[in-house]
Design a protein around this motif. Structure first.
Motif, PDB file in Angstrom:
ATOM      1  N   PHE A 254       0.830  -1.207   0.000  1.00 11.75           N
ATOM      2  CA  PHE A 254       0.000   0.000   0.000  1.00 11.75           C
ATOM      3  C   PHE A 254       0.867   1.261   0.000  1.00 11.75           C
ATOM      4  O   PHE A 254       0.472   2.285  -0.571  1.00 11.75           O
ATOM      5  CB  PHE A 254      -0.952  -0.014   1.189  1.00 11.75           C
ATOM      6  N   GLY A 255       2.037   1.180   0.627  1.00 10.61           N
ATOM      7  CA  GLY A 255       2.954   2.312   0.580  1.00 10.61           C
ATOM      8  C   GLY A 255       3.401   2.602  -0.841  1.00 10.61           C
ATOM      9  O   GLY A 255       3.546   3.767  -1.238  1.00 10.61           O
ATOM     10  N   ALA A 256       3.613   1.542  -1.646  1.00 12.12           N
ATOM     11  CA  ALA A 256       3.996   1.734  -3.045  1.00 12.12           C
ATOM     12  C   ALA A 256       2.876   2.425  -3.817  1.00 12.12           C
ATOM     13  O   ALA A 256       3.123   3.252  -4.696  1.00 12.12           O
ATOM     14  CB  ALA A 256       4.333   0.391  -3.682  1.00 12.12           C
ATOM     15  N   GLY A 257       1.620   2.076  -3.485  1.00  7.65           N
ATOM     16  CA  GLY A 257       0.500   2.747  -4.123  1.00  7.65           C
ATOM     17  C   GLY A 257       0.484   4.238  -3.824  1.00  7.65           C
ATOM     18  O   GLY A 257       0.277   5.068  -4.720  1.00  7.65           O
ATOM     19  N   PHE A 258       0.707   4.582  -2.565  1.00 11.19           N
ATOM     20  CA  PHE A 258       0.749   6.003  -2.199  1.00 11.19           C
ATOM     21  C   PHE A 258       1.976   6.696  -2.780  1.00 11.19           C
ATOM     22  O   PHE A 258       1.935   7.892  -3.078  1.00 11.19           O
ATOM     23  CB  PHE A 258       0.728   6.140  -0.674  1.00 11.19           C
ATOM     24  N   LEU A 259       3.066   5.951  -2.939  1.00  5.30           N
ATOM     25  CA  LEU A 259       4.252   6.528  -3.572  1.00  5.30           C
ATOM     26  C   LEU A 259       3.964   6.889  -5.028  1.00  5.30           C
ATOM     27  O   LEU A 259       4.323   7.980  -5.490  1.00  5.30           O
ATOM     28  CB  LEU A 259       5.411   5.531  -3.496  1.00  5.30           C
ATOM     29  N   LEU A 260       3.300   5.978  -5.754  1.00  2.01           N
ATOM     30  CA  LEU A 260       2.910   6.277  -7.129  1.00  2.01           C
ATOM     31  C   LEU A 260       1.980   7.486  -7.183  1.00  2.01           C
ATOM     32  O   LEU A 260       2.100   8.345  -8.068  1.00  2.01           O
ATOM     33  CB  LEU A 260       2.215   5.062  -7.745  1.00  2.01           C
ATOM     34  N   SER A 261       1.063   7.542  -6.232  1.00  5.18           N
ATOM     35  CA  SER A 261       0.161   8.687  -6.152  1.00  5.18           C
ATOM     36  C   SER A 261       0.946   9.973  -5.914  1.00  5.18           C
ATOM     37  O   SER A 261       0.650  11.025  -6.493  1.00  5.18           O
ATOM     38  CB  SER A 261      -0.851   8.463  -5.025  1.00  5.18           C
ATOM     39  N   GLY A 262       1.961   9.893  -5.058  1.00  8.34           N
ATOM     40  CA  GLY A 262       2.790  11.067  -4.790  1.00  8.34           C
ATOM     41  C   GLY A 262       3.532  11.547  -6.024  1.00  8.34           C
ATOM     42  O   GLY A 262       3.659  12.757  -6.263  1.00  8.34           O
ATOM     43  N   PHE A 263       4.023  10.603  -6.822  1.00  9.93           N
ATOM     44  CA  PHE A 263       4.684  10.984  -8.069  1.00  9.93           C
ATOM     45  C   PHE A 263       3.693  11.662  -9.022  1.00  9.93           C
ATOM     46  O   PHE A 263       4.047  12.620  -9.719  1.00  9.93           O
ATOM     47  CB  PHE A 263       5.285   9.755  -8.749  1.00  9.93           C
ATOM     48  N   ALA A 264       2.459  11.152  -9.053  1.00  6.50           N
ATOM     49  CA  ALA A 264       1.438  11.759  -9.912  1.00  6.50           C
ATOM     50  C   ALA A 264       1.138  13.187  -9.458  1.00  6.50           C
ATOM     51  O   ALA A 264       0.985  14.095 -10.282  1.00  6.50           O
ATOM     52  CB  ALA A 264       0.169  10.915  -9.882  1.00  6.50           C
TER      53      ALA A 264
END
Length: 322
Positions: A254-264
């Motif tokens: 789930f942290g990776a999901g939020f990381l991708l969101s942060g990049f977006a």
């Protein structure tokens, strides 16, 4: 059997064979092994996004069958639960749509399944798949400790005088037992999302995509309820033992999901700026070289969980890819 069904069947078989061979290539010792594993999701995604659920299901069955008879049932289980089934499910979600009027939108438009929910599903699927594999293969903290011992023995063979402090070695093993599932889960989410993104672009260029092309920087977010899964995993990580490993896995996916969101979010907020390109490069390089800056992108993703819905013109026709 109609022509379209025949086409879907053949497409699914071809995609399954391709996915299986990509997986076989990953069984040989190579630095590209993990890339080949992740790439095996690409044919499944293309089949599902372009030809529908039937093609994706056929592809998954064919790939799993070939893996079972060519390698082993355990290998088949591995690629099925962590790669192929998640890929098929993502393609199914991406093709879901309903009249926009049902959610308060215009009458002459279709509303597509939110990308934020697709990304959240991906995080959960990877966590669940890796948990199943861990249970089947008997992963434990002792497994991680054994891997550390192997590295230490290799170092001792090269430098006989090397003798690490027992207390420091125990601390390294404790950290590694948490870091291993966390990093594995996070890396797999990132790679499978890259496969999904690539597949959507390929299908769109082919003209077979039902889903409209989305503005990723403005729509790639995590569902707000995913915060609870991330925080729950983070708390469970401190429990130690098997519970700590599970918590680390959930926290990583789930942290990776939020990381991708942060990049977006990073892309979205720098849009239109003259200095955008060098800042983007600097941001990505800082994460690759130092890792710590990733925390700020993760925090940015946690703070922005809006749920954008893609719309496309036209009313439902009752037709979907076969």
């Amino acid at each position: 059997m109609t022509a379209i069904n025949r086409t879907s069947l053949l497409t699914g078989i071809l995609a399954g064979v391709t996915a299986a061979f990509l997986s076989f290539g990953a069984t040989t010792p190579s630095s590209l092994a993990i890339v080949l594993y992740a790439a095996s999701a690409l044919p499944i995604l293309i089949a599902g996004l372009g030809w529908g659920n039937a093609a994706a299901i056929v592809a998954v069955v064919v790939a799993g069958f070939l893996a079972a008879i060519a390698v082993s049932p355990y290998f088949a289980l591995l690629i099925l639960v962590v790669t192929l089934i998640p890929a098929a499910w993502l393609s199914h979600l991406a093709n879901l749509a309903r009249p926009a009027s049902e959610i308060g939108g215009p009458d002459d438009a279709m509303a597509w399944y939110p990308l934020s929910d697709i990304l959240t599903h991906l995080s959960g699927l990877v966590a669940g798949g890796m948990l199943i594999i861990g249970v089947v293969l008997g992963y434990s903290t002792e497994t991680a400790a054994g891997m550390v011992d192997m590295v230490i023995e290799a170092l001792k063979s090269q430098e006989p005088t090397y003798n690490p402090d027992p207390a420091a070695l125990a601390q390294i093993k404790a950290v590694f037992s948490v870091a291993l599932p966390m990093v594995q889960g996070a890396l797999w989410v990132l790679m499978l999302f890259a496969a999904y993104y690539t597949a959507t672009r390929i299908v769109q260029m082919s003209g077979r995509s039902l889903r409209p092309r989305e503005d990723i920087p403005s729509t790639l977010r995590m569902h707000r309820f995913a915060i609870f899964a991330f925080l729950g995993g983070l708390v469970l990580t401190f429990a130690g033992g098997a519970a700590g490993a599970v918590g680390a896995l959930v926290c990583g996916t789930f942290g990776a999901g939020f990381l991708l969101s942060g990049f977006a979010v990073f892309h979205f907020r720098t849009r239109g700026k003259s200095w955008r390109l060098p800042v983007l490069w600097l941001g990505y390089l800082s994460v690759l070289l130092f890792t710590i800056p990733a925390f700020f992108f993760l925090l940015s993703g946690l703070m922005d969980t809006r749920r954008a819905i893609a719309l496309s013109p036209g009313k439902p026709t009752g037709k979907t890819p076969e």
